[in-house]
Write a protein that holds these residues in place. Sequence first.
Motif, PDB file in Angstrom:
ATOM      1  N   GLU A 101      23.748 -25.581  17.696  1.00  0.00           N
ATOM      2  CA  GLU A 101      23.916 -26.435  16.513  1.00  0.00           C
ATOM      3  C   GLU A 101      25.361 -26.892  16.396  1.00  0.00           C
ATOM      4  O   GLU A 101      26.276 -26.196  16.828  1.00  0.00           O
ATOM      5  CB  GLU A 101      23.547 -25.639  15.245  1.00  0.00           C
ATOM      6  N   ASP A 102      25.539 -28.059  15.801  1.00  0.00           N
ATOM      7  CA  ASP A 102      26.892 -28.571  15.597  1.00  0.00           C
ATOM      8  C   ASP A 102      27.598 -27.856  14.453  1.00  0.00           C
ATOM      9  O   ASP A 102      28.705 -27.363  14.598  1.00  0.00           O
ATOM     10  CB  ASP A 102      26.864 -30.090  15.347  1.00  0.00           C
ATOM     11  N   ILE A 103      26.921 -27.804  13.301  1.00  0.00           N
ATOM     12  CA  ILE A 103      27.581 -27.222  12.129  1.00  0.00           C
ATOM     13  C   ILE A 103      26.559 -26.515  11.253  1.00  0.00           C
ATOM     14  O   ILE A 103      25.456 -27.023  11.035  1.00  0.00           O
ATOM     15  CB  ILE A 103      28.375 -28.297  11.342  1.00  0.00           C
ATOM     16  N   LEU A 104      26.909 -25.339  10.821  1.00  0.00           N
ATOM     17  CA  LEU A 104      26.061 -24.561   9.930  1.00  0.00           C
ATOM     18  C   LEU A 104      26.656 -24.631   8.539  1.00  0.00           C
ATOM     19  O   LEU A 104      27.801 -24.247   8.329  1.00  0.00           O
ATOM     20  CB  LEU A 104      26.037 -23.112  10.415  1.00  0.00           C
ATOM     21  N   ASP A 105      25.859 -25.156   7.625  1.00  0.00           N
ATOM     22  CA  ASP A 105      26.344 -25.323   6.250  1.00  0.00           C
ATOM     23  C   ASP A 105      25.617 -24.278   5.404  1.00  0.00           C
ATOM     24  O   ASP A 105      25.994 -23.109   5.395  1.00  0.00           O
ATOM     25  CB  ASP A 105      26.049 -26.777   5.841  1.00  0.00           C
ATOM     26  N   GLY A 107      22.659 -23.325   6.181  1.00  0.00           N
ATOM     27  CA  GLY A 107      21.839 -22.625   7.150  1.00  0.00           C
ATOM     28  C   GLY A 107      20.346 -22.839   6.941  1.00  0.00           C
ATOM     29  O   GLY A 107      19.526 -22.294   7.678  1.00  0.00           O
ATOM     30  N   LEU A 108      19.986 -23.656   5.963  1.00  0.00           N
ATOM     31  CA  LEU A 108      18.568 -23.843   5.638  1.00  0.00           C
ATOM     32  C   LEU A 108      17.802 -24.557   6.754  1.00  0.00           C
ATOM     33  O   LEU A 108      16.673 -24.197   7.083  1.00  0.00           O
ATOM     34  CB  LEU A 108      18.413 -24.615   4.320  1.00  0.00           C
ATOM     35  N   THR A 109      18.446 -25.562   7.343  1.00  0.00           N
ATOM     36  CA  THR A 109      17.813 -26.298   8.440  1.00  0.00           C
ATOM     37  C   THR A 109      17.511 -25.341   9.595  1.00  0.00           C
ATOM     38  O   THR A 109      16.392 -25.285  10.118  1.00  0.00           O
ATOM     39  CB  THR A 109      18.746 -27.415   8.952  1.00  0.00           C
ATOM     40  N   LEU A 110      18.516 -24.573   9.946  1.00  0.00           N
ATOM     41  CA  LEU A 110      18.406 -23.654  11.067  1.00  0.00           C
ATOM     42  C   LEU A 110      17.417 -22.536  10.782  1.00  0.00           C
ATOM     43  O   LEU A 110      16.680 -22.103  11.668  1.00  0.00           O
ATOM     44  CB  LEU A 110      19.789 -23.067  11.335  1.00  0.00           C
ATOM     45  N   VAL A 132      31.062 -23.278  11.543  1.00  0.00           N
ATOM     46  CA  VAL A 132      30.433 -22.687  10.364  1.00  0.00           C
ATOM     47  C   VAL A 132      31.299 -23.053   9.176  1.00  0.00           C
ATOM     48  O   VAL A 132      32.516 -22.861   9.200  1.00  0.00           O
ATOM     49  CB  VAL A 132      30.301 -21.156  10.487  1.00  0.00           C
ATOM     50  N   LYS A 133      30.661 -23.651   8.162  1.00  0.00           N
ATOM     51  CA  LYS A 133      31.404 -24.034   6.965  1.00  0.00           C
ATOM     52  C   LYS A 133      31.585 -22.830   6.067  1.00  0.00           C
ATOM     53  O   LYS A 133      30.618 -22.139   5.754  1.00  0.00           O
ATOM     54  CB  LYS A 133      30.626 -25.106   6.194  1.00  0.00           C
ATOM     55  N   ASP A 134      32.815 -22.596   5.664  1.00  0.00           N
ATOM     56  CA  ASP A 134      33.085 -21.490   4.746  1.00  0.00           C
ATOM     57  C   ASP A 134      33.014 -22.001   3.321  1.00  0.00           C
ATOM     58  O   ASP A 134      33.883 -22.754   2.879  1.00  0.00           O
ATOM     59  CB  ASP A 134      34.469 -20.901   5.008  1.00  0.00           C
ATOM     60  N   ASP A 153      35.204 -26.224   3.394  1.00  0.00           N
ATOM     61  CA  ASP A 153      34.103 -26.981   2.793  1.00  0.00           C
ATOM     62  C   ASP A 153      34.541 -28.411   2.465  1.00  0.00           C
ATOM     63  O   ASP A 153      34.824 -28.740   1.329  1.00  0.00           O
ATOM     64  CB  ASP A 153      33.620 -26.268   1.523  1.00  0.00           C
ATOM     65  N   ALA A 154      34.610 -29.224   3.522  1.00  0.00           N
ATOM     66  CA  ALA A 154      34.960 -30.639   3.363  1.00  0.00           C
ATOM     67  C   ALA A 154      34.002 -31.410   4.250  1.00  0.00           C
ATOM     68  O   ALA A 154      33.271 -30.797   5.034  1.00  0.00           O
ATOM     69  CB  ALA A 154      36.394 -30.876   3.807  1.00  0.00           C
ATOM     70  N   PHE A 155      33.967 -32.726   4.151  1.00  0.00           N
ATOM     71  CA  PHE A 155      33.075 -33.459   5.057  1.00  0.00           C
ATOM     72  C   PHE A 155      33.761 -33.662   6.395  1.00  0.00           C
ATOM     73  O   PHE A 155      34.801 -34.296   6.511  1.00  0.00           O
ATOM     74  CB  PHE A 155      32.595 -34.785   4.473  1.00  0.00           C
ATOM     75  N   GLY A 160      30.542 -35.356  17.831  1.00  0.00           N
ATOM     76  CA  GLY A 160      29.098 -35.334  17.611  1.00  0.00           C
ATOM     77  C   GLY A 160      28.695 -35.463  16.157  1.00  0.00           C
ATOM     78  O   GLY A 160      27.597 -35.932  15.849  1.00  0.00           O
ATOM     79  N   LEU A 161      29.586 -35.054  15.261  1.00  0.00           N
ATOM     80  CA  LEU A 161      29.252 -35.087  13.825  1.00  0.00           C
ATOM     81  C   LEU A 161      29.514 -36.473  13.241  1.00  0.00           C
ATOM     82  O   LEU A 161      30.537 -37.094  13.524  1.00  0.00           O
ATOM     83  CB  LEU A 161      30.086 -34.062  13.064  1.00  0.00           C
ATOM     84  N   ASP A 162      28.577 -36.905  12.403  1.00  0.00           N
ATOM     85  CA  ASP A 162      28.648 -38.278  11.902  1.00  0.00           C
ATOM     86  C   ASP A 162      28.748 -38.342  10.386  1.00  0.00           C
ATOM     87  O   ASP A 162      28.439 -37.380   9.672  1.00  0.00           O
ATOM     88  CB  ASP A 162      27.382 -39.030  12.288  1.00  0.00           C
TER      89      ASP A 162
HETATM   90  P1  XMP Z   1      22.425 -26.852   6.480  1.00  0.00           P
HETATM   91  O1  XMP Z   1      22.932 -26.883   5.057  1.00  0.00           O
HETATM   92  O2  XMP Z   1      20.928 -26.885   6.537  1.00  0.00           O
HETATM   93  O3  XMP Z   1      22.946 -28.225   7.073  1.00  0.00           O
HETATM   94  O4  XMP Z   1      23.021 -25.702   7.250  1.00  0.00           O
HETATM   95  C1  XMP Z   1      23.196 -28.358   8.423  1.00  0.00           C
HETATM   96  C2  XMP Z   1      23.149 -29.803   8.826  1.00  0.00           C
HETATM   97  O5  XMP Z   1      23.813 -30.640   7.854  1.00  0.00           O
HETATM   98  C3  XMP Z   1      24.668 -31.554   8.481  1.00  0.00           C
HETATM   99  N1  XMP Z   1      26.032 -31.312   7.974  1.00  0.00           N
HETATM  100  C4  XMP Z   1      27.107 -32.044   8.261  1.00  0.00           C
HETATM  101  N2  XMP Z   1      27.239 -33.115   9.069  1.00  0.00           N
HETATM  102  N3  XMP Z   1      29.540 -33.198   8.548  1.00  0.00           N
HETATM  103  C5  XMP Z   1      28.472 -33.694   9.188  1.00  0.00           C
HETATM  104  O6  XMP Z   1      28.613 -34.670   9.914  1.00  0.00           O
HETATM  105  C6  XMP Z   1      29.497 -32.126   7.720  1.00  0.00           C
HETATM  106  O7  XMP Z   1      30.503 -31.726   7.160  1.00  0.00           O
HETATM  107  C7  XMP Z   1      28.196 -31.521   7.574  1.00  0.00           C
HETATM  108  N4  XMP Z   1      27.756 -30.450   6.871  1.00  0.00           N
HETATM  109  C8  XMP Z   1      26.421 -30.353   7.142  1.00  0.00           C
HETATM  110  C9  XMP Z   1      24.543 -31.318   9.956  1.00  0.00           C
HETATM  111  O8  XMP Z   1      23.679 -32.284  10.485  1.00  0.00           O
HETATM  112  C10 XMP Z   1      23.913 -29.978  10.112  1.00  0.00           C
HETATM  113  O9  XMP Z   1      23.027 -29.885  11.195  1.00  0.00           O
END
Ligand code: XMP
Length: 182
Positions: A101-105, A107-110, A132-134, A153-155, A160-162
Amino acid sequence: MEGLHPDVESIVLSEDDISQIVQRMGAEIGADYEGRNPLIVAVLRGAVVFTADLMRAIHCQLGVDFMAVSSYGDGTKSSGVVRIVKDLDTRIEGRDVLIVEDILDSGLTLSYLMKNLESRKPRSLEVAAFLVKDIPGKTPAVHPRYVGAHVPDAFIVGYGLDFAERYRNLPYIGVLKPEVYS
Ligand code: XMP
Ligand code: MG
């Protein structure tokens, strides 16, 4: 390196930082999975850039496949209700599977994805998250076995991230200027 993109506020990880992280993760994963022919499952589209680098840093036999998910929700925050848009072409029963995975926010998707893949009875199922977003006071629903780096916790965009399908091709990880998305 070329100049900073005008929509990017600051660099979180430079190309050099990224390359060191990828080499470190690849060596660790390669050692852990030696002789096991793991299937790397990249989650489209964000994880594609990281996966392409990571798989070349893993020096054991492996396979790669892709999944695409779309999450229902209010648009900006993930709801954990996920629809599989593209499924694996590979059977994973009895296989060692590593989700990339690119980024874990939250974690619900994962966490949804892991439940879904778990039901197919892989031999093992682990996660490698580049970022991993803190988020203060919040614990993600999934604990990745391999983590590249923690970010504030910023965008975050780039590598790869858009944001709205832009900035995926930036070679570094940066914080998007809030005026760009607000
Ligand atoms: P969750 O909350 O389910 O979200 O862990 C994970 C997905 O959300 C997207 N995501 C981001 N994409 N910049 C991005 O470009 C960010 O800061 C960001 N935070 C979450 C991402 O697709 C990830 O798979
Ligand atoms: Mg995205």
